[in-house]
Design an enzyme around this catalytic site. Structure first.
Site, PDB file in Angstrom:
ATOM      1  N   HIS A  53       0.864  -1.200   0.000  1.00 59.95           N
ATOM      2  CA  HIS A  53       0.000   0.000   0.000  1.00 59.95           C
ATOM      3  C   HIS A  53       0.892   1.238   0.000  1.00 59.95           C
ATOM      4  O   HIS A  53       1.498   1.583   1.015  1.00 59.95           O
ATOM      5  CB  HIS A  53      -0.911   0.025   1.242  1.00 59.95           C
ATOM      6  CG  HIS A  53      -1.859   1.192   1.248  1.00 59.95           C
ATOM      7  ND1 HIS A  53      -3.217   1.030   1.363  1.00 59.95           N
ATOM      8  CD2 HIS A  53      -1.657   2.530   1.161  1.00 59.95           C
ATOM      9  CE1 HIS A  53      -3.804   2.211   1.332  1.00 59.95           C
ATOM     10  NE2 HIS A  53      -2.880   3.144   1.223  1.00 59.95           N
TER      11      HIS A  53
ATOM     12  N   HIS B 147       1.525   5.413  -1.737  1.00 54.86           N
ATOM     13  CA  HIS B 147       1.135   6.575  -2.543  1.00 54.86           C
ATOM     14  C   HIS B 147       2.393   7.170  -3.162  1.00 54.86           C
ATOM     15  O   HIS B 147       3.310   7.575  -2.439  1.00 54.86           O
ATOM     16  CB  HIS B 147       0.457   7.636  -1.672  1.00 54.86           C
ATOM     17  CG  HIS B 147      -0.807   7.143  -1.035  1.00 54.86           C
ATOM     18  ND1 HIS B 147      -2.030   7.259  -1.631  1.00 54.86           N
ATOM     19  CD2 HIS B 147      -1.018   6.489   0.134  1.00 54.86           C
ATOM     20  CE1 HIS B 147      -2.960   6.714  -0.846  1.00 54.86           C
ATOM     21  NE2 HIS B 147      -2.368   6.238   0.232  1.00 54.86           N
TER      22      HIS B 147
ATOM     23  N   LYS C 191      -9.473  -0.077  -5.671  1.00 52.10           N
ATOM     24  CA  LYS C 191      -9.506   0.568  -4.367  1.00 52.10           C
ATOM     25  C   LYS C 191     -10.871   1.191  -4.095  1.00 52.10           C
ATOM     26  O   LYS C 191     -11.368   1.983  -4.890  1.00 52.10           O
ATOM     27  CB  LYS C 191      -8.416   1.650  -4.313  1.00 52.10           C
ATOM     28  CG  LYS C 191      -8.337   2.406  -3.000  1.00 52.10           C
ATOM     29  CD  LYS C 191      -7.864   1.526  -1.854  1.00 52.10           C
ATOM     30  CE  LYS C 191      -7.981   2.224  -0.506  1.00 52.10           C
ATOM     31  NZ  LYS C 191      -6.797   2.990  -0.153  1.00 52.10           N
TER      32      LYS C 191
ATOM     33  N   HIS D 292     -10.490   1.291   1.909  1.00 49.09           N
ATOM     34  CA  HIS D 292     -10.258   2.300   2.947  1.00 49.09           C
ATOM     35  C   HIS D 292     -11.433   2.175   3.901  1.00 49.09           C
ATOM     36  O   HIS D 292     -12.540   2.607   3.590  1.00 49.09           O
ATOM     37  CB  HIS D 292     -10.166   3.716   2.372  1.00 49.09           C
ATOM     38  CG  HIS D 292      -9.851   4.735   3.425  1.00 49.09           C
ATOM     39  ND1 HIS D 292      -8.613   5.298   3.592  1.00 49.09           N
ATOM     40  CD2 HIS D 292     -10.609   5.234   4.429  1.00 49.09           C
ATOM     41  CE1 HIS D 292      -8.621   6.116   4.631  1.00 49.09           C
ATOM     42  NE2 HIS D 292      -9.833   6.096   5.164  1.00 49.09           N
TER      43      HIS D 292
ATOM     44  N   HIS E  34      -4.499  -0.559   5.864  1.00 50.08           N
ATOM     45  CA  HIS E  34      -4.058   0.176   7.056  1.00 50.08           C
ATOM     46  C   HIS E  34      -5.021   0.035   8.240  1.00 50.08           C
ATOM     47  O   HIS E  34      -5.637   1.016   8.659  1.00 50.08           O
ATOM     48  CB  HIS E  34      -3.777   1.653   6.747  1.00 50.08           C
ATOM     49  CG  HIS E  34      -4.776   2.332   5.821  1.00 50.08           C
ATOM     50  ND1 HIS E  34      -6.126   2.341   6.036  1.00 50.08           N
ATOM     51  CD2 HIS E  34      -4.580   3.031   4.673  1.00 50.08           C
ATOM     52  CE1 HIS E  34      -6.726   3.013   5.069  1.00 50.08           C
ATOM     53  NE2 HIS E  34      -5.810   3.434   4.233  1.00 50.08           N
TER      54      HIS E  34
ATOM     55  N   ASP F  57       1.479   2.713   3.501  1.00 49.03           N
ATOM     56  CA  ASP F  57       0.605   3.885   3.346  1.00 49.03           C
ATOM     57  C   ASP F  57       1.443   5.158   3.385  1.00 49.03           C
ATOM     58  O   ASP F  57       0.971   6.210   3.841  1.00 49.03           O
ATOM     59  CB  ASP F  57      -0.499   3.927   4.414  1.00 49.03           C
ATOM     60  CG  ASP F  57      -1.591   4.942   4.058  1.00 49.03           C
ATOM     61  OD1 ASP F  57      -1.705   5.297   2.869  1.00 49.03           O
ATOM     62  OD2 ASP F  57      -2.313   5.379   4.972  1.00 49.03           O
TER      63      ASP F  57
HETATM   64  C1  NCD Z   1      -3.570   9.167   2.080  1.00 48.45           C
HETATM   65  C2  NCD Z   1      -3.099  10.195   1.045  1.00 48.45           C
HETATM   66  O1  NCD Z   1      -2.569  11.235   1.430  1.00 48.45           O
HETATM   67  O2  NCD Z   1      -3.257   9.943  -0.162  1.00 48.45           O
HETATM   68  N1  NCD Z   1      -3.598   9.792   3.367  1.00 48.45           N
HETATM   69  C3  NCD Z   1      -3.558   9.156   4.566  1.00 48.45           C
HETATM   70  O3  NCD Z   1      -3.707   9.832   5.590  1.00 48.45           O
HETATM   71  N2  NCD Z   1      -3.350   7.873   4.651  1.00 48.45           N
HETATM   72  C4  NCD Z   1      -4.890   8.615   1.682  1.00 48.45           C
HETATM   73  C5  NCD Z   1      -5.260   7.361   2.433  1.00 48.45           C
HETATM   74  O4  NCD Z   1      -4.652   6.318   2.260  1.00 48.45           O
HETATM   75  O5  NCD Z   1      -6.188   7.433   3.242  1.00 48.45           O
HETATM   76 ZN    ZN Z   2      -3.276   5.131   1.672  1.00 44.21          ZN
END
Ligand code: NCD
Ligand code: ZN
Length: 348
Positions: free
Chosen positions: A13, A15, A99, A136, A174, A247
């Protein structure tokens, strides 16, 4: 034990963002992880296989020259995702999940699902084709206390999905509560969860220690100590339903340190090292490899990595900031010491 050698891990996971900002962060993940499930919450979101193919090409182009890192793409589920898109996604061979963001639950989730009843047909096709749903898991109902939104989601949304689609693979992303841990432990086959380093390391006091700490704000928000302990137990238990997902969610310093700061904690610069500290403290370093390198690959029916990585107990100082496109970001444990360090990588 002062040294541990293990199979190269994956991040289930992550970003990565896009453009110049992505170019500044992707090397942190690629230096350690063989593969990563890349979240689709760009603006605009990645809602089609074509979009995922394009994003994948941009990630590959931004990678440092000598890396074998492989991005595993995902689609962003909306109320209007056509079932035919799922078939195309599976046929592409590059999409590894879809997702589910409840609309409004987190960063860039506005285009998410407004009512789970609207995606029943799509979930049925995913179950049939074996494409996992990554969830999520928070309700968006403003009447539900922020700290209860995960537990309420399990009852209201996740339990019905898991029951109505018995063949659907579902990853609760998460997880942050003991309720989510129990849910996953007791669920039918095909239900799994990722656990972040920050939810293993911190409880909700970290958001308010000595003042408000925007860099410790993420979603789902950090919870009470007893929940953190439940997560550590789950991660270090050896249960194959739990695996590594950082995450890691970079945001520029000005969007975090703002009157309405963004949710997201950046951990890619030190993720495996921080997990190692957690496993060491729990007396479970011998279980880190399965959590980081085996359980996720097995769940996603991908081969385990063949390369290896060696961690040593050698303290190092996390820089106060990293470059992030036009701006900078403040990483997890900025200015602090991390006890474990990556000594050696063999990517083959
Ligand atoms: C994530 C993001 O910034 O894209 N933020 C977070 O607090 N985890 C989005 C997500 O996974 O919820
Ligand atoms: Zn995330």
């Amino acid at each position: 034990m002062t040294q541990i050698t293990m199979t190269r891990p994956d991040d289930w996971h992550l970003h990565l963002r896009d453009g110049a900002a992505m170019a500044d962060v992707v090397a942190h993940s690629a230096r350690v992880f063989g593969r990563a499930i890349v979240m689709p919450n760009l603006t605009p979101p990645v809602v089609t296989t074509d979009g995922a193919l394009g994003y994948r090409r941009r990630i590959l182009a931004a990678l440092p020259a000598e890396t074998t890192f492989e991005p595993l793409m995902t689609l962003y589920l909306t109320d209007r995702t056509p079932p035919a898109e799922i078939k195309m996604a599976v046929e592409s061979g590059i999409v590894h999940g879809v997702k589910l963001y409840p609309a409004g639950a987190t960063t860039n989730s506005e285009a998410g699902v407004t009512d789970i009843a609207r995606v029943g047909e799509v979930l049925a096709v995913m179950a049939e084709l074996g494409l996992p749903l990554q969830v999520h898991g928070e309700v968006t109902d403003p009447g539900v206390d922020l700290f209860d939104r995960e537990a309420v989601f399990l009852e209201r949304i996740l339990a019905p999905i898991v029951e109505e689609h018995p063949g659907l693979k579902v990853v609760m992303e998460h997880v942050t509560t003991s309720e989510a841990v129990s849910f996953v432990e007791n669920a039918r086959d095909g239900v799994a969860a990722t656990i972040t380093p920050h939810h293993l390391l911190m409880n909700r006091n970290a958001i308010f220690s000595g003042g408000i700490r925007p860099h410790h704000y993420c979603l789902p928000v950090l919870k009470r100590e007893r929940h953190r302990q439940a997560l550590v137990r789950a991660a270090t238990s050896g249960n194959a339903r739990f695996f590594l997902g950082t995450d890691s969610a970079p945001h520029s310093v000005e969007t975090k340190e703002a009157p309405c700061g963004c949710a997201g904690i950046y951990s890619a610069h030190a993720a495996l090292e921080l997990y190692a500290g957690v496993f060491e403290a729990a007396g479970a370093l011998d279980r880190l490899e399965a959590f980081a390198s085996f359980h996720g690959a097995d769940y996603y029916q991908l081969p385990r990595n063949t390369g290896s990585i060696t961690l040593v107990q050698k303290p190092w100082l996390v820089p106060p900031a990293y470059r992030f496109g036009e701006s900078s970001l403040i990483p997890l444990s900025a200015g602090e010491t991390v006890a474990w360090k990556i000594e050696e990588m063999d990517c083959h």
